[in-house]
Design a protein around this motif. Structure first.
Motif, PDB file in Angstrom:
ATOM      1  N   ARG A  29       7.522  -1.857  -3.357  1.00 31.42           N
ATOM      2  CA  ARG A  29       6.585  -2.844  -2.832  1.00 31.42           C
ATOM      3  C   ARG A  29       5.409  -3.021  -3.782  1.00 31.42           C
ATOM      4  NH1 ARG A  29       7.608  -0.708   2.861  1.00 31.42           N
ATOM      5  NH2 ARG A  29       8.211  -2.545   4.080  1.00 31.42           N
ATOM      6  N   ARG A  30       4.781  -4.176  -3.688  1.00 31.17           N
ATOM      7  CA  ARG A  30       3.523  -4.413  -4.384  1.00 31.17           C
ATOM      8  C   ARG A  30       2.403  -3.821  -3.555  1.00 31.17           C
ATOM      9  NH1 ARG A  30       0.514  -9.268  -4.004  1.00 31.17           N
ATOM     10  NH2 ARG A  30      -1.127  -9.438  -5.593  1.00 31.17           N
ATOM     11  N   ALA A  31       1.435  -3.193  -4.204  1.00 35.52           N
ATOM     12  CA  ALA A  31       0.345  -2.531  -3.487  1.00 35.52           C
ATOM     13  C   ALA A  31      -0.896  -2.505  -4.366  1.00 35.52           C
ATOM     14  CB  ALA A  31       0.737  -1.107  -3.094  1.00 35.52           C
ATOM     15  N   THR A  32      -2.031  -2.227  -3.741  1.00 36.86           N
ATOM     16  CA  THR A  32      -3.262  -2.102  -4.498  1.00 36.86           C
ATOM     17  C   THR A  32      -4.078  -0.925  -3.989  1.00 36.86           C
ATOM     18  OG1 THR A  32      -5.116  -3.353  -5.437  1.00 36.86           O
ATOM     19  CG2 THR A  32      -4.743  -3.594  -3.065  1.00 36.86           C
ATOM     20  N   HIS A  46      -3.923  -3.452  -9.358  1.00 38.89           N
ATOM     21  CA  HIS A  46      -5.271  -2.997  -9.017  1.00 38.89           C
ATOM     22  C   HIS A  46      -6.325  -4.039  -9.380  1.00 38.89           C
ATOM     23  CE1 HIS A  46      -5.535  -2.007 -13.265  1.00 38.89           C
ATOM     24  NE2 HIS A  46      -4.589  -1.105 -13.151  1.00 38.89           N
ATOM     25  N   GLY A  47      -5.907  -5.304  -9.471  1.00 36.32           N
ATOM     26  CA  GLY A  47      -6.872  -6.346  -9.768  1.00 36.32           C
ATOM     27  C   GLY A  47      -7.144  -7.265  -8.594  1.00 36.32           C
ATOM     28  N   VAL A  48      -6.584  -6.959  -7.392  1.00 42.84           N
ATOM     29  CA  VAL A  48      -6.734  -7.853  -6.246  1.00 42.84           C
ATOM     30  C   VAL A  48      -7.434  -7.131  -5.098  1.00 42.84           C
ATOM     31  CG1 VAL A  48      -4.676  -9.177  -6.872  1.00 42.84           C
ATOM     32  CG2 VAL A  48      -4.449  -7.213  -5.334  1.00 42.84           C
ATOM     33  N   LEU A  49      -7.892  -7.912  -4.108  1.00 45.35           N
ATOM     34  CA  LEU A  49      -8.623  -7.331  -2.984  1.00 45.35           C
ATOM     35  C   LEU A  49      -7.687  -6.641  -1.992  1.00 45.35           C
ATOM     36  CD1 LEU A  49     -11.275 -10.084  -2.199  1.00 45.35           C
ATOM     37  CD2 LEU A  49     -11.556  -7.985  -3.533  1.00 45.35           C
ATOM     38  N   TYR A  50      -6.585  -7.268  -1.671  1.00 45.82           N
ATOM     39  CA  TYR A  50      -5.620  -6.634  -0.779  1.00 45.82           C
ATOM     40  C   TYR A  50      -4.246  -7.256  -0.984  1.00 45.82           C
ATOM     41  CZ  TYR A  50      -6.605 -10.675   2.304  1.00 45.82           C
ATOM     42  OH  TYR A  50      -6.784 -11.933   2.812  1.00 45.82           O
ATOM     43  N   VAL A  51      -3.226  -6.533  -0.528  1.00 53.38           N
ATOM     44  CA  VAL A  51      -1.836  -6.983  -0.651  1.00 53.38           C
ATOM     45  C   VAL A  51      -1.188  -6.893   0.719  1.00 53.38           C
ATOM     46  CG1 VAL A  51       0.428  -6.478  -1.640  1.00 53.38           C
ATOM     47  CG2 VAL A  51      -1.620  -6.268  -3.061  1.00 53.38           C
ATOM     48  N   ASP A  52      -0.583  -7.977   1.138  1.00 50.23           N
ATOM     49  CA  ASP A  52       0.112  -8.047   2.422  1.00 50.23           C
ATOM     50  C   ASP A  52       1.606  -8.044   2.165  1.00 50.23           C
ATOM     51  OD1 ASP A  52       1.369  -8.791   4.778  1.00 50.23           O
ATOM     52  OD2 ASP A  52      -0.153 -10.252   5.348  1.00 50.23           O
ATOM     53  N   GLU A  53       2.264  -6.942   2.510  1.00 53.08           N
ATOM     54  CA  GLU A  53       3.718  -6.838   2.401  1.00 53.08           C
ATOM     55  C   GLU A  53       4.331  -6.782   3.798  1.00 53.08           C
ATOM     56  OE1 GLU A  53       5.944  -6.058  -0.829  1.00 53.08           O
ATOM     57  OE2 GLU A  53       4.489  -7.674  -1.014  1.00 53.08           O
ATOM     58  N   ARG A  79       2.868  -1.317  12.310  1.00 55.71           N
ATOM     59  CA  ARG A  79       2.251  -1.859  11.096  1.00 55.71           C
ATOM     60  C   ARG A  79       1.296  -0.818  10.516  1.00 55.71           C
ATOM     61  NH1 ARG A  79      -0.819  -7.407  12.052  1.00 55.71           N
ATOM     62  NH2 ARG A  79      -2.261  -6.037  13.154  1.00 55.71           N
ATOM     63  N   VAL A  80       1.352  -0.632   9.198  1.00 56.86           N
ATOM     64  CA  VAL A  80       0.551   0.402   8.542  1.00 56.86           C
ATOM     65  C   VAL A  80      -0.271  -0.227   7.426  1.00 56.86           C
ATOM     66  CG1 VAL A  80       0.610   2.565   7.247  1.00 56.86           C
ATOM     67  CG2 VAL A  80       2.260   2.169   9.077  1.00 56.86           C
TER      68      VAL A  80
END
Length: 337
Positions: A124-127, A147-154, A104-105
């Motif tokens: 993938r979606r990322a921030t 770039h409007g969210v705190l984190y993204v879990d993919e 996991r990265v």
């Protein structure tokens, strides 16, 4: 066996981002107080690494530490988004190999540029930090940058925004691995908010109200004691001695969410805690968390976490999954705002 976390640092690493990874994971303990994670600091070569401040840190491990890691975290380094030649290819190759091997990265802030250069964010979606989002999108058009969210879990690849959002991401990983009770305990140990959902806005207009202004904090604290019943927007506004219009505006300024979104997230967290810590049937948990019916709880829970309540309980408590109650999205429940 503890879960091994390798933190990959580079020249110009931000000290707070390096420290927060150690702080959060080392605060996660089991019921007997034993650590659940081992955190290792790795660099291209073992030895001193310059930080973005006026001191250096020592990395005891080289990149070979990634081979035995269960999770790899890449914090930001100074000028990540200003290097036209991109991150060190030795680092990106090591991170890519770890991911290819099933590790996991995750990244904190502009550490996302390393994951993108490694090809891990394509499709993938990322921030990343809001200031660097447009540049990440321009350099890596295959990445769906939010770039409007705190984190993204993919799933196996996760990204987070600037520094404090890295704490949220690490707590999210602890929550994924060991449940809400362990994550909440870790948050208490390091004195931070136990849960901010990844979809919360990075930039909150009024994170700390002016001293002369009223705040919605008291209404929020009260609502947490009343989650088992319907809570109306007028009732919340009255608790803050505001009009509904003023309360609605102030609430979003202070939390980045509408009152309805915030209440739903708190109710999901209440349900999550009850699923982990009690043997209550799902329909009782639905009532206790304010969703009213098992169908409503199931719909909201699945929308927030991607799993059903019974599947979540089975994963975290080893209990057999209950028969699910099917229904159309949004059906049932006494929740209203």
């Amino acid at each position: 066996m503890t879960h091994r976390v390798a933190v990959v640092i580079r020249d110009g690493v931000l000290p707070m981002e390096l420290g927060l990874v150690h702080q959060v994971f080392e605060a996660a303990r089991d019921a007997s107080g034993q650590p659940l994670y081992t955190v290792l600091t790795a660099a291209v070569a073992p030895g001193p690494v310059r930080t973005s401040a006026d001191f250096t840190v020592f990395a005891p491990h080289g990149l070979d530490a990634l081979a035995d890691a269960d999770t790899v975290v890449v914090p930001a380094a100074k000028d990540d988004d200003e290097r036209p030649d991109g991150p060190d290819p030795v680092v990106t190759a090591a991170v890519r190999k770890a991911a290819d091997d099933g590790t996991r990265v995750a990244s904190v802030c502009t550490g996302a540029f390393v994951l993108a250069a490694a090809g891990l964010l394509d499709g993938r979606r990322a921030t990343t930090h809001w200031h660097s989002g447009d540049l990440l999108r321009a350099r890596h058009p295959g990445v769906d940058v939010d770039h409007g969210v705190l984190y993204v879990d993919e799933d196996t690849v996760l990204t987070s925004a600037g520094e404090a959002a890295g704490i949220d991401l690490c707590l999210h990983l602890v929550r994924r691995d060991h449940g809400a009770a362990v994550a909440n305990d870790a948050a208490r140990r390091i004195v931070v908010a136990p849960h901010r959902a990844g979809g919360q806005a990075q930039f909150v207009v009024r994170p700390v109200p002016d001293e002369a202004d009223a705040s919605t904090a008291a209404a929020r604290a009260w609502a947490l004691t009343e989650l088992d019943r319907p809570i109306g927007l007028r009732e919340l506004a009255a608790r803050s001695a505001m009009s509904v219009r003023t309360f609605t505006r102030r609430f979003r300024e202070e939390t980045g969410l509408s009152a309805g979104e915030w209440l739903t997230r708190q109710r999901v967290e209440r349900a999550r805690h009850l699923l982990e810590s009690t043997a209550l049937p799902v329909d009782q948990i639905a009532r206790a968390s304010g969703f009213g019916t098992a169908v409503s709880l199931r719909n909201h829970f699945h929308a927030a976490l991607g799993v059903t309540p019974s599947a979540y309980r089975s994963a975290f408590r080893g209990a057999p999954a209950e028969k699910e109650v099917d229904g159309p999205p949004g059906a049932g429940g006494s929740y209203r705002t």
